[in-house]
Scaffold this motif. Structure first.
Motif, PDB file in Angstrom:
ATOM      1  N   ASP A 211       0.850  -1.185   0.000  1.00 29.99           N
ATOM      2  CA  ASP A 211       0.000   0.000   0.000  1.00 29.99           C
ATOM      3  C   ASP A 211       0.889   1.240   0.000  1.00 29.99           C
ATOM      4  N   VAL A 212       0.874   1.977  -1.101  1.00 34.78           N
ATOM      5  CA  VAL A 212       1.689   3.193  -1.218  1.00 34.78           C
ATOM      6  C   VAL A 212       1.000   4.319  -0.457  1.00 34.78           C
ATOM      7  N   VAL A 213       1.603   4.725   0.635  1.00 28.37           N
ATOM      8  CA  VAL A 213       1.039   5.784   1.468  1.00 28.37           C
ATOM      9  C   VAL A 213       1.476   7.156   0.971  1.00 28.37           C
ATOM     10  N   GLU A 214       2.703   7.247   0.531  1.00 28.68           N
ATOM     11  CA  GLU A 214       3.241   8.531   0.077  1.00 28.68           C
ATOM     12  C   GLU A 214       4.221   8.287  -1.065  1.00 28.68           C
ATOM     13  N   TYR A 215       4.072   9.050  -2.153  1.00 28.42           N
ATOM     14  CA  TYR A 215       4.983   8.937  -3.289  1.00 28.42           C
ATOM     15  C   TYR A 215       5.116  10.306  -3.933  1.00 28.42           C
ATOM     16  N   ASP A 216       6.184  11.013  -3.578  1.00 37.68           N
ATOM     17  CA  ASP A 216       6.414  12.363  -4.088  1.00 37.68           C
ATOM     18  C   ASP A 216       7.485  12.332  -5.172  1.00 37.68           C
ATOM     19  N   MET A 217       7.163  12.911  -6.313  1.00 40.76           N
ATOM     20  CA  MET A 217       8.093  12.954  -7.431  1.00 40.76           C
ATOM     21  C   MET A 217       8.518  14.386  -7.711  1.00 40.76           C
ATOM     22  N   GLY A 218       9.771  14.545  -8.160  1.00 44.49           N
ATOM     23  CA  GLY A 218      10.272  15.855  -8.528  1.00 44.49           C
ATOM     24  C   GLY A 218       9.923  16.206  -9.959  1.00 44.49           C
ATOM     25  N   GLU A 219      10.359  17.366 -10.390  1.00 44.21           N
ATOM     26  CA  GLU A 219      10.061  17.817 -11.743  1.00 44.21           C
ATOM     27  C   GLU A 219      10.698  16.928 -12.806  1.00 44.21           C
ATOM     28  N   ASN A 220      11.800  16.262 -12.452  1.00 48.77           N
ATOM     29  CA  ASN A 220      12.482  15.397 -13.411  1.00 48.77           C
ATOM     30  C   ASN A 220      11.895  13.990 -13.453  1.00 48.77           C
ATOM     31  N   GLY A 221      10.813  13.760 -12.717  1.00 45.86           N
ATOM     32  CA  GLY A 221      10.182  12.450 -12.718  1.00 45.86           C
ATOM     33  C   GLY A 221      10.826  11.461 -11.771  1.00 45.86           C
ATOM     34  N   ALA A 222      11.820  11.895 -11.013  1.00 46.53           N
ATOM     35  CA  ALA A 222      12.518  11.014 -10.073  1.00 46.53           C
ATOM     36  C   ALA A 222      11.887  11.125  -8.688  1.00 46.53           C
ATOM     37  N   LEU A 223      12.166  10.130  -7.859  1.00 42.96           N
ATOM     38  CA  LEU A 223      11.551  10.038  -6.533  1.00 42.96           C
ATOM     39  C   LEU A 223      12.161  11.046  -5.561  1.00 42.96           C
ATOM     40  N   VAL A 224      11.293  11.736  -4.836  1.00 37.84           N
ATOM     41  CA  VAL A 224      11.724  12.641  -3.771  1.00 37.84           C
ATOM     42  C   VAL A 224      11.585  11.942  -2.416  1.00 37.84           C
ATOM     43  N   LYS A 225      10.467  11.236  -2.244  1.00 41.25           N
ATOM     44  CA  LYS A 225      10.245  10.487  -1.016  1.00 41.25           C
ATOM     45  C   LYS A 225       9.097   9.519  -1.233  1.00 41.25           C
ATOM     46  N   ALA A 226       9.248   8.301  -0.713  1.00 41.62           N
ATOM     47  CA  ALA A 226       8.181   7.306  -0.817  1.00 41.62           C
ATOM     48  C   ALA A 226       8.006   6.624   0.528  1.00 41.62           C
ATOM     49  N   ASN A 227       6.763   6.385   0.887  1.00 44.19           N
ATOM     50  CA  ASN A 227       6.417   5.700   2.120  1.00 44.19           C
ATOM     51  C   ASN A 227       5.403   4.622   1.778  1.00 44.19           C
ATOM     52  N   VAL A 228       5.735   3.363   2.060  1.00 45.41           N
ATOM     53  CA  VAL A 228       4.874   2.262   1.660  1.00 45.41           C
ATOM     54  C   VAL A 228       4.712   1.276   2.809  1.00 45.41           C
ATOM     55  N   VAL A 229       3.536   0.662   2.881  1.00 46.17           N
ATOM     56  CA  VAL A 229       3.239  -0.341   3.906  1.00 46.17           C
ATOM     57  C   VAL A 229       3.173  -1.710   3.238  1.00 46.17           C
ATOM     58  N   VAL A 230       4.005  -2.640   3.711  1.00 48.67           N
ATOM     59  CA  VAL A 230       4.027  -4.006   3.193  1.00 48.67           C
ATOM     60  C   VAL A 230       3.398  -4.927   4.237  1.00 48.67           C
ATOM     61  N   SER A 231       2.350  -5.644   3.851  1.00 54.89           N
ATOM     62  CA  SER A 231       1.636  -6.523   4.788  1.00 54.89           C
ATOM     63  C   SER A 231       1.820  -7.975   4.383  1.00 54.89           C
ATOM     64  N   SER A 232       2.162  -8.798   5.377  1.00 58.53           N
ATOM     65  CA  SER A 232       2.329 -10.223   5.122  1.00 58.53           C
ATOM     66  C   SER A 232       1.429 -11.064   6.005  1.00 58.53           C
ATOM     67  N   GLY A 233       0.913 -10.484   7.082  1.00 57.63           N
ATOM     68  CA  GLY A 233       0.010 -11.215   7.959  1.00 57.63           C
ATOM     69  C   GLY A 233       0.693 -12.028   9.030  1.00 57.63           C
ATOM     70  N   ASP A 234       2.003 -12.292   8.883  1.00 53.54           N
ATOM     71  CA  ASP A 234       2.700 -13.121   9.866  1.00 53.54           C
ATOM     72  C   ASP A 234       3.949 -12.456  10.422  1.00 53.54           C
TER      73      ASP A 234
END
Length: 433
Positions: A211-234
């Protein structure tokens, strides 16, 4: 020639061994059951790993645990007896509650089994010496001796696994990852994008929910900051991804470099456990919500309506801005969701700093800011500095394929072995044995 009494003794010993083999197989506490071991090569091979602890001291400590249990069972003042136990042992058992007593009782039961097997091993060794001149019988006793030594090793491993649990996978069902560019400007941002894509591909291959919580991109299309939640259940997703926390260094010639010079850039990855508890919504009184016109491309509608949602968490000063859609309500919902994850992640980070305080002091875990890995594109190789492993096939690695998976398993295996050995040694030292 073997005398009748010794032959009867040997037969009785064999019968006893078979009896305890069946008994051990019927006891749940004989081996710590872990469903992950069915699919993970790390846990399949772990039982054969040797603990970097003196074997005699280890066995002596097991008997010490049994003595503590026996004293507790026979004591009339069980509460006072339990509170007198060493601090680190109490922490490993899970505190002073009933579950800790049950765990110690189960461990004590397996120690009894270990004592029986050690006695049987001594008998087999005596018989083996007597059969030195009888080739056939000597061979039979040596086979039994080796089989018994293997069983003893498995019992010791099961006791250690029962005592020293993987606390990093407890009370969570996944991981929260934050990927940000470090030193290197545009090239660092481009590589951060590749690292984030690698995690996405690996999660897809492994069947983890992402689940992508935060995905900020710069003017050049590159990543500025990403925050993601990975769920596995165990909790196992966190057990793997926690080894990604730290500084990732890349060495390559950027696409924007016309002179062909080699550049070195970095990407920072932070990893926290995802709580298995439902995140409570933030209090409305703690939020300051404003709306503004969206910026950037999007046409007349995007730049003329108040569709951009800006939410500030007043107690922490955290601000989230979302302008992903034309709908003001949708952007507000997404902003509040992102802010909730960010605020709770900070709370989890503070809580994690206090968890396992005694164990952390004993194991002296690695700082997360260390440079953990180097990606060398010129030679198509990846070097992990923590375990001294160099792998080839950088394209497959960045695709989240088998090379990346192999390294994650290697890191998890190394981490489990080192931490368990360190904690066991600390427990032995604490008991002054």
């Amino acid at each position: 020639m073997l005398c009748c009494s010794r032959w009867m003794q040997l037969t009785a010993t064999y019968s006893k061994l078979r009896h305890y083999s069946k008994l051990g197989a019927s006891l749940d506490i004989f081996r710590v059951k872990n469903e992950r071991s069915k699919n993970c090569p790390i846990f399949r091979s772990y039982a054969t790993n040797a603990f970097a602890v003196d074997d005699q001291k280890l066995i002596k400590y097991f008997f010490h645990l049994k003595k503590l249990n026996d004293e507790f069972v026979s004591s009339k003042h069980k509460g006072e007896n339990r509170h007198a136990w060493p601090e680190l042992l109490l922490e490993e058992l899970g505190g002073r509650g009933k579950s800790a007593m049950e765990r110690l009782f189960n461990i004590s039961t397996v120690v009894e089994m270990l004592n029986e097997r050690l006695h049987d091993l001594g008998e087999i060794e005596k018989l083996s010496k007597e059969f030195e001149t009888d080739e056939e019988m000597f061979k039979e006793t040596e086979i039994e001796r080796q089989s018994l030594e293997d069983e003893i090793s498995e019992i010791k491993t099961s006791i250690v696994e029962s005592l020293v649990t993987d606390k990093d996978s407890e009370d969570n069902d996944g991981a929260v990852l934050e990927v940000t560019p470090g030193i290197g400007g545009v090239e660092a941002a481009m590589f951060a994008t590749e690292i984030f894509d690698m995690y996405q591909k690996f999660c897809h291959r492994s069947g983890y929910d992402l689940d992508v919580v935060e995905y900020d991109m710069g003017e050049n299309g590159a990543l500025v900051k990403a925050n993601v939640v990975v769920s596995s259940g165990d909790g196992y997703a966190y057990s793997l991804f926690k080894h990604e926390a730290g500084i990732h260094r890349v060495q390559r010639v950027p696409k924007t470099e016309k002179s062909g010079r080699l550049h070195t850039s970095t990407v920072s990855v932070a990893v926290l456990p995802k709580s298995n508890e439902v995140l409570p919504p933030l209090q409305r009184k703690d939020l300051k919500i404003t709306f503004s016109k969206s910026s950037g491309n999007g046409g007349q509608h995007a730049n003329s309506t108040l569709s951009c949602a800006v939410v500030c968490h007043i107690p922490t000063g955290t601000i989230v801005r979302v302008e992903e859609t034309r709908c003001q309500k949708t952007n507000l919902d997404r902003a509040q969701q992102k802010l909730t994850h960010i605020v709770h992640s900070e709370v989890m980070k503070a809580k994690q700093a206090q968890v396992n305080s005694v164990r952390r002091k004993q194991t002296r875990s690695r700082e997360r800011s260390d440079k953990i890995r180097t990606y060398n594109f010129h030679h198509s190789r990846i070097t992990d500095h923590r375990v001294g492993v160099t792998l080839s096939g950088i394209e497959e690695f960045l695709n989240g394929g088998a090379v990346f998976e192999k390294l994650l398993y290697k890191l998890e295996e190394n981490s489990l072995t080192e931490e368990r050995a360190a904690v066991i040694q600390a427990l032995i030292d604490e008991a002054n044995l």
